[in-house]
Design a protein around this motif. Sequence first.
Motif: not given
Length: 71
Positions: A47-71
């Motif tokens: 379903a994700a492929k058919r509908n071109h779904y991409k997880p919303h990274r900003i929402a994920h970062a806000l929820k987990t309080k992690r950005t997965q970025q270095l620096g």
Amino acid sequence: MPQAVAPKKTGIRELARLAGVSTATVSNTFNRPEVVKPETRRRVVDAAKRNHYKPHRIAHALKTKRTQQLG
């Protein structure tokens, strides 16, 4: 000249509806795939492929309080 309208982005709720699962199952499919049955995971991913779904990274970062970025 009419402007082109961008297609509506598929969110986690819409993806869950299309795959026939809960939003938690969609989340687990992408974040903890080992806890989702293979058949269910396949439905969500298809379903994700058919509908071109991409997880919303900003929402994920806000929820987990992690950005997965270095620096």
